[in-house]
Design a protein around this motif. Structure first.
Motif, PDB file in Angstrom:
ATOM      1  N   GLN A  78      12.794  -0.030  -2.161  1.00  0.00           N
ATOM      2  CA  GLN A  78      12.046   0.838  -1.245  1.00  0.00           C
ATOM      3  C   GLN A  78      10.819   0.137  -0.634  1.00  0.00           C
ATOM      4  O   GLN A  78       9.960   0.792  -0.040  1.00  0.00           O
ATOM      5  N   ASN A  79      10.748  -1.177  -0.798  1.00  0.00           N
ATOM      6  CA  ASN A  79       9.618  -1.971  -0.277  1.00  0.00           C
ATOM      7  C   ASN A  79       8.275  -1.544  -0.875  1.00  0.00           C
ATOM      8  O   ASN A  79       7.234  -1.622  -0.213  1.00  0.00           O
ATOM      9  N   LYS A  80       8.309  -1.105  -2.129  1.00  0.00           N
ATOM     10  CA  LYS A  80       7.100  -0.585  -2.786  1.00  0.00           C
ATOM     11  C   LYS A  80       6.405  -1.619  -3.657  1.00  0.00           C
ATOM     12  O   LYS A  80       5.372  -1.326  -4.254  1.00  0.00           O
ATOM     13  N   THR A 133      -1.398  -0.483  -9.681  1.00  0.00           N
ATOM     14  CA  THR A 133      -1.025   0.297  -8.503  1.00  0.00           C
ATOM     15  C   THR A 133      -2.008  -0.044  -7.384  1.00  0.00           C
ATOM     16  O   THR A 133      -3.145  -0.447  -7.634  1.00  0.00           O
ATOM     17  N   CYS A 193      15.331  -5.283   1.771  1.00  0.00           N
ATOM     18  CA  CYS A 193      13.946  -5.046   1.346  1.00  0.00           C
ATOM     19  C   CYS A 193      13.161  -6.344   1.313  1.00  0.00           C
ATOM     20  O   CYS A 193      13.720  -7.441   1.367  1.00  0.00           O
ATOM     21  N   GLN A 211      12.288   0.633  -6.997  1.00  0.00           N
ATOM     22  CA  GLN A 211      10.982   0.487  -6.348  1.00  0.00           C
ATOM     23  C   GLN A 211      10.986  -0.708  -5.388  1.00  0.00           C
ATOM     24  O   GLN A 211      10.461  -0.624  -4.270  1.00  0.00           O
ATOM     25  N   GLY A 226       3.021  -0.251   3.076  1.00  0.00           N
ATOM     26  CA  GLY A 226       3.607   0.792   2.232  1.00  0.00           C
ATOM     27  C   GLY A 226       3.812   0.383   0.787  1.00  0.00           C
ATOM     28  O   GLY A 226       4.562   1.010   0.041  1.00  0.00           O
ATOM     29  N   VAL A 227       3.136  -0.701   0.354  1.00  0.00           N
ATOM     30  CA  VAL A 227       3.285  -1.179  -1.029  1.00  0.00           C
ATOM     31  C   VAL A 227       2.600  -0.197  -1.987  1.00  0.00           C
ATOM     32  O   VAL A 227       1.503   0.286  -1.715  1.00  0.00           O
ATOM     33  N   GLY A 228       3.269   0.098  -3.099  1.00  0.00           N
ATOM     34  CA  GLY A 228       2.716   1.035  -4.082  1.00  0.00           C
ATOM     35  C   GLY A 228       2.153   0.369  -5.312  1.00  0.00           C
ATOM     36  O   GLY A 228       1.246   0.892  -5.963  1.00  0.00           O
ATOM     37  N   CYS A 229       2.726  -0.814  -5.667  1.00  0.00           N
ATOM     38  CA  CYS A 229       2.236  -1.502  -6.868  1.00  0.00           C
ATOM     39  C   CYS A 229       2.382  -3.012  -6.700  1.00  0.00           C
ATOM     40  O   CYS A 229       3.157  -3.496  -5.872  1.00  0.00           O
TER      41      CYS A 229
END
Length: 504
Positions: free
Chosen positions: A99-101, A333, A157, A96, A242-245
């Motif tokens: 992927q820059n999440k 999230t 990343c 994660q 594009g952050v997911g969490c």
């Protein structure tokens, strides 16, 4: 300045006393006070006060114990009880990150008042051999984690670092980061924003003057985060990147694993929108809140709200039933945060904290009270657990991950610079032993491997490993395996240093 209009507003709000000393003030002081009062929404403050004090008295009346249930095993991940899954969780977390999440969000609004310093806690040096501050240690952990994720997944990343300050700490924090060139991070990936402030009030709702020209203001608690996220468009910035969490944590824990891949991987694999990292309470009277369910809803119950008999309850395995000690270390999230900010935040009530608040008497004298004379209203970061669709808890070892810095060394021997320093050096001593290294005394005899500190008087071997070398004990075999060292030992990007040789 339209003073008559302000007087009228204050009078309607029952706060006319705030201009009591107006004729005595110099022009600059008048302008300062006017600006402060003009910016206040007295109607909103009155609603906050009424709801918070009503909620506080309700909480004291309600029997919390009968409504509490421990965290069920199916939502609990554990660093000790789930060892067969740790590698999978770590791999997921690093993926994660690659992927820059993943972003991290630091709660850094507090000053080091109880530490005896007037600057932000993150700038404090606990006396490690390297003299690194808490901010530097955390920044270097982020740098290392970016490198590890790139190493395993081949992607360059970024872990953006959002830092919530308060009115009192914003300027000095930004200056400190600029002075130290953001500790090697890129400036555009360190985002500062400011939490709100609320006035302190008397028990009957009067705003307190700290000085004749100044209202007593305090940050609105770490749960002021959500209002600040909305006011400063922080969630939009996360979405744009594009952050997911997000991993949210407090500045004062010297052992914090910033953006911990295991914690993030566990939460992602569980499909959670909200997670809490906890340490196991071993002593029923330890003054930390516990994560549990109340009326079927997850929340943190403060230790002062639990009866001793409930706190002492143990399960068949001998562990405390209410053992999930809250350490202000959370996973959210970004869609969950967006919902909180847009939908739920206005429903959060303030908690009331009775405090000793320095003030000006009606006669204009400065007063330092010796007992609580008013309240500060605050929200807590964990107030939003109740809105989660899938909530999980991740339990870690205290000696690996939690040693908060709250008090000066002169106070009660707990949670102070010495205990923080010892906790980090003890952990790093363990890393050296686990990687096959040994420590020897001045006669060349190997020191016994008893690194874990059992009480405040135990002094660890002086050993510090830079986060730029190892995030959590990995990758140090090439430095230490099969080797013997004299303490103090420092391992950093410049190599291995024994600061004292042969006891000289």
């Amino acid at each position: 300045m339209n003073v008559p209009e302000l007087r009228s507003r204050l009078s309607q709000a029952g706060q006319a006393h705030l201009l009591q000393f107006w004729p005595e003030l110099e022009e600059a002081q008048q302008m300062e006070l006017y600006a402060e009062l003009e910016a206040m929404n007295f109607e909103e403050l009155h609603v906050f006060f009424q709801k918070a004090t009503a909620e506080s008295s309700q909480a004291q009346r309600d029997g919390m114990d009968a409504r509490m249930e421990p965290v069920p095993r199916e939502v609990l991940g554990s660093a000790t009880r789930d060892q067969d899954q740790l590698q999978a969780w770590e791999n997921e977390g690093l993926f994660q990150i690659s992927q820059n999440k993943v972003a991290v969000l630091l709660l850094a609004g507090g000053q080091g008042t109880r530490l005896g310093v007037a600057y932000p806690k993150g700038m404090y040096d606990v006396g490690l051999p390297s003299h690194k501050t808490l901010f530097q240690i955390q920044a270097e952990r982020i740098l290392k984690l970016q490198q590890l994720a790139e190493k395993y997944h081949g992607n360059k990343c970024v872990i953006p670092w959002y830092i919530m300050t308060s009115g009192r700490t914003m300027e000095s924090t930004e200056e400190f980061f600029a002075k130290h060139k953001y500790f090697g991070l890129r400036k555009e990936n360190v985002i500062f924003f400011q939490q709100g402030m609320l006035p302190a009030m008397t028990f009957d709702g009067k705003i307190i003057l700290e000085e004749k020209h100044k209202v007593s203001m305090a940050p609105d608690g770490n749960g002021g985060l959500y209002r600040a996220l909305a006011a400063q468009n922080i969630v939009q910035d996360m979405e744009r990147r594009g952050v997911g969490c997000v991993h949210v944590y407090c500045v004062d824990n010297i052992l914090v694993r910033v953006a911990d891949p295991r914690f993030i991987g566990f939460c992602v694999r569980k499909g959670a929108d909200c997670g809490a990292k906890v340490v196991e309470k071993t002593n029923p009277t330890e003054p930390v809140g516990v994560v549990c369910r109340v009326d079927g809803v997850y929340q943190v119950v403060e230790y002062s709200e639990i009866a001793l008999a409930t706190a002492q309850r143990r399960g068949p395995d001998g562990r405390l039933q209410f053992s999930a000690g809250n350490i202000a270390n959370h996973f959210f999230t970004v869609p969950f945060l967006r919902d909180v900010v847009k939908v739920h935040e206005p429903r959060l009530l303030h908690h009331v904290a009775q405090k000793k608040i320095s003030c000006v008497s009606p006669q204009g004298q400065r007063v330092k009270p010796d007992k609580p004379n008013g309240i500060k209203m605050e929200k807590f970061v964990f107030d939003i657990f109740q809105f989660a669709k899938k909530f999980v808890v991740y339990e870690v070892l205290r000696e690996d991950e939690f040693s908060p810095l709250k008090n000066a060394d002169s106070q009660n021997g707990k949670d102070n610079p010495t205990t923080a320093r010892h906790a980090l050096m003890s952990l790093h001593h363990c890393w050296v032993l686990n990687a096959g290294g040994h420590f020897i005394d001045e006669n060349g005899s190997r020191l016994p491997a008893i690194p874990r500190l059992k009480d405040a008087n135990d002094v660890p071997i002086q050993c510090e490993i830079s986060p730029l070398i190892s995030y959590a004990g990995e990758g140090i075999e090439s430095y230490v395996a099969g080797k013997e060292f004299h303490a103090p030992l420092i391992i950093d990007e410049n190599g291995v240093h024994e600061l004292v040789k042969n006891g000289l």
